[in-house]
Design an enzyme around this catalytic site. Structure first.
Site, PDB file in Angstrom:
ATOM      1  N   GLY A  20      45.276   6.296  74.722  1.00 15.66           N
ATOM      2  CA  GLY A  20      44.645   7.555  75.116  1.00 15.66           C
ATOM      3  C   GLY A  20      45.584   8.711  75.343  1.00 15.66           C
ATOM      4  N   ASN A  22      46.263  10.982  73.136  1.00 11.66           N
ATOM      5  CA  ASN A  22      45.589  12.169  72.582  1.00 11.66           C
ATOM      6  C   ASN A  22      44.511  12.668  73.528  1.00 11.66           C
ATOM      7  OD1 ASN A  22      46.440  13.115  69.776  1.00 11.66           O
ATOM      8  ND2 ASN A  22      46.455  10.891  69.537  1.00 11.66           N
ATOM      9  N   ARG A  70      35.172  -6.363  64.342  1.00  6.15           N
ATOM     10  CA  ARG A  70      36.079  -5.510  63.577  1.00  6.15           C
ATOM     11  C   ARG A  70      35.511  -5.177  62.187  1.00  6.15           C
ATOM     12  NH1 ARG A  70      41.028  -3.788  64.570  1.00  6.15           N
ATOM     13  NH2 ARG A  70      41.161  -4.676  66.624  1.00  6.15           N
ATOM     14  N   MET A 104      38.869   3.240  66.824  1.00  8.22           N
ATOM     15  CA  MET A 104      39.113   2.359  65.690  1.00  8.22           C
ATOM     16  C   MET A 104      37.825   1.749  65.125  1.00  8.22           C
ATOM     17  SD  MET A 104      42.216   2.879  65.349  1.00  8.22           S
ATOM     18  CE  MET A 104      42.719   1.676  64.117  1.00  8.22           C
ATOM     19  N   ARG A 105      36.773   2.520  65.151  1.00  7.24           N
ATOM     20  CA  ARG A 105      35.524   2.076  64.545  1.00  7.24           C
ATOM     21  C   ARG A 105      34.925   3.233  63.749  1.00  7.24           C
ATOM     22  NH1 ARG A 105      37.508  -1.868  65.856  1.00  7.24           N
ATOM     23  NH2 ARG A 105      36.654  -3.666  66.959  1.00  7.24           N
ATOM     24  N   ASN A 121      38.172  14.352  64.019  1.00  6.39           N
ATOM     25  CA  ASN A 121      39.028  13.157  64.094  1.00  6.39           C
ATOM     26  C   ASN A 121      40.471  13.596  63.920  1.00  6.39           C
ATOM     27  OD1 ASN A 121      39.680  10.345  64.126  1.00  6.39           O
ATOM     28  ND2 ASN A 121      39.902  10.401  61.897  1.00  6.39           N
ATOM     29  N   HIS A 123      44.198  12.082  62.493  1.00  2.32           N
ATOM     30  CA  HIS A 123      44.751  10.988  61.678  1.00  2.32           C
ATOM     31  C   HIS A 123      46.244  11.243  61.490  1.00  2.32           C
ATOM     32  CE1 HIS A 123      44.640   7.686  58.846  1.00  2.32           C
ATOM     33  NE2 HIS A 123      45.407   8.406  58.044  1.00  2.32           N
ATOM     34  N   SER A 150      46.852  15.206  60.847  1.00  2.00           N
ATOM     35  CA  SER A 150      45.774  16.102  60.431  1.00  2.00           C
ATOM     36  C   SER A 150      44.625  15.973  61.408  1.00  2.00           C
ATOM     37  CB  SER A 150      45.236  15.707  59.045  1.00  2.00           C
ATOM     38  OG  SER A 150      46.276  15.574  58.101  1.00  2.00           O
ATOM     39  N   ASP A 155      33.282  13.508  57.953  1.00  2.53           N
ATOM     40  CA  ASP A 155      32.131  13.456  57.043  1.00  2.53           C
ATOM     41  C   ASP A 155      31.797  11.987  56.782  1.00  2.53           C
ATOM     42  OD1 ASP A 155      33.985  12.548  55.230  1.00  2.53           O
ATOM     43  OD2 ASP A 155      33.877  14.294  53.909  1.00  2.53           O
ATOM     44  N   VAL A 158      35.991   7.889  55.025  1.00  4.30           N
ATOM     45  CA  VAL A 158      37.011   7.527  56.013  1.00  4.30           C
ATOM     46  C   VAL A 158      38.181   8.495  55.860  1.00  4.30           C
ATOM     47  CG1 VAL A 158      38.608   5.733  56.780  1.00  4.30           C
ATOM     48  CG2 VAL A 158      36.318   5.112  55.969  1.00  4.30           C
ATOM     49  N   ASP A 159      38.381   9.353  56.861  1.00  3.79           N
ATOM     50  CA  ASP A 159      39.480  10.330  56.867  1.00  3.79           C
ATOM     51  C   ASP A 159      39.414  11.295  55.681  1.00  3.79           C
ATOM     52  OD1 ASP A 159      40.489   8.981  59.150  1.00  3.79           O
ATOM     53  OD2 ASP A 159      41.568   7.575  57.882  1.00  3.79           O
ATOM     54  N   GLU A 188      50.700  15.245  67.234  1.00  6.11           N
ATOM     55  CA  GLU A 188      49.252  15.083  67.449  1.00  6.11           C
ATOM     56  C   GLU A 188      48.831  15.757  68.754  1.00  6.11           C
ATOM     57  OE1 GLU A 188      47.629  11.075  66.781  1.00  6.11           O
ATOM     58  OE2 GLU A 188      49.473  10.561  65.734  1.00  6.11           O
TER      59      GLU A 188
HETATM   60  C1  GRF Z   1      47.054   8.087  67.178  1.00  2.73           C
HETATM   61  O1  GRF Z   1      48.182   8.001  66.382  1.00  2.73           O
HETATM   62  C2  GRF Z   1      45.878   8.454  66.333  1.00  2.73           C
HETATM   63  O2  GRF Z   1      46.159   9.426  65.382  1.00  2.73           O
HETATM   64  C3  GRF Z   1      45.616   7.136  65.699  1.00  2.73           C
HETATM   65  O3  GRF Z   1      45.690   6.225  66.764  1.00  2.73           O
HETATM   66  C4  GRF Z   1      46.648   6.716  67.694  1.00  2.73           C
HETATM   67  C5  GRF Z   1      46.000   6.777  69.030  1.00  2.73           C
HETATM   68  O4  GRF Z   1      46.921   7.058  70.040  1.00  2.73           O
HETATM   69  N1  GRF Z   1      44.422   7.106  64.939  1.00  2.73           N
HETATM   70  P1  GRF Z   1      46.429   7.390  71.504  1.00  2.73           P
HETATM   71  O5  GRF Z   1      45.451   6.297  71.948  1.00  2.73           O
HETATM   72  O6  GRF Z   1      45.763   8.726  71.494  1.00  2.73           O
HETATM   73  O7  GRF Z   1      47.665   7.378  72.347  1.00  2.73           O
END
Ligand code: GRF
Length: 213
Positions: A20, A22, A70, A104-105, A121, A123, A150, A155, A158-159, A188
């Site tokens: 977490g 981000n 998963r 991750m889903r 999102n 990525h 990015s 949409d 995926v990405d 990020e």
């Molecule tokens: C980040 O690199 C994000 O871009 C990727 O998973 C990571 C998540 O990191 N999809 P955090 O949980 O925000 O620390």
């Protein structure tokens, strides 16, 4: 739903599966009482997600759902039940914008379509290069000299949605997946709050398949 820019602070929901960081960058950029936005709801498929603990510490509503396995079928019954639950919480919280931050889903195309222009999102690659799983490994194996992150509108793919902004890092000859990921993660944390700001101020919008920025 009201169009952006709103005449009041936007209500954000963040979906996260991991530590977490981000989410933390979003919380730091838009603390409670911020005039542009604040985080109202944090949801995870992972009960141990650090993201949930970070939200709890700030008194933000959290929710964990036992997400289907998963390899789930985004058109299956379990996915429909999860999405209905999520949708209920989003409506209940009067959420204006969804931010996927290491979630991750996948959501179904129907869910993403309902939230079109209101679901973002992040990525860790310079999309459209290296979408999907293991983007850092993909970048290293491709031998690129730069990579980055990015933030994009989500949409049905995926990405694949239109990119709002990117930040770049040089790839060093000594880089491993871990060192590259750590350097991109720093970017990020700058990129996500800035992309949210642009969307909320209507400096970037999806209308319907185009980005103006
Ligand atoms: C980040 O690199 C994000 O871009 C990727 O998973 C990571 C998540 O990191 N999809 P955090 O949980 O925000 O620390």
């Amino acid at each position: 739903m009201e169009r952006f820019p709103l005449s009041r602070p936007a209500r954000l929901a963040v979906f996260a599966s991991g530590q977490g960081t981000n989410l933390q960058s979003i919380l730091d950029a838009f603390p409670a009482g911020h005039q542009l936005a604040s985080v109202q709801l944090v949801m995870s498929n992972n009960p141990d997600a650090g993201a949930l603990r970070r939200a709890e510490r700030q008194g933000i509503r959290t929710h964990h759902f036992p997400f289907p396995s998963r390899k789930f079928d985004p058109h299956g019954d379990k996915c429909a039940a999860f999405e209905a639950e999520a949708e209920g919480l989003l409506q209940d919280g009067s959420i204006d914008l969804i931010c996927l931050a290491g979630f991750m889903r996948l959501f179904s195309a129907e869910f993403n379509g309902r939230w079109s222009g209101r679901i973002l999102n992040i990525h860790p690659s310079l999309l459209p290069r290296f979408p999907g799983l293991h983007p850092h490994k993909q970048a290293l194996e491709a031998g690129v000299s730069e990579s980055g992150c990015s933030v994009h509108f989500v949409d049905a793919g995926v990405d694949t949605g239109p990119v709002i902004l990117q930040r770049r890092v040089l790839v060093l000859s000594a880089d491993t997946v871990a060192t590259l990921a750590a350097r991109i993660l720093q970017e990020e944390h700058q990129a996500y709050p800035e992309a949210i700001r642009r969307v909320l101020l209507a400096e970037a919008a999806l209308e319907p398949n185009e980005v103006h920025s």
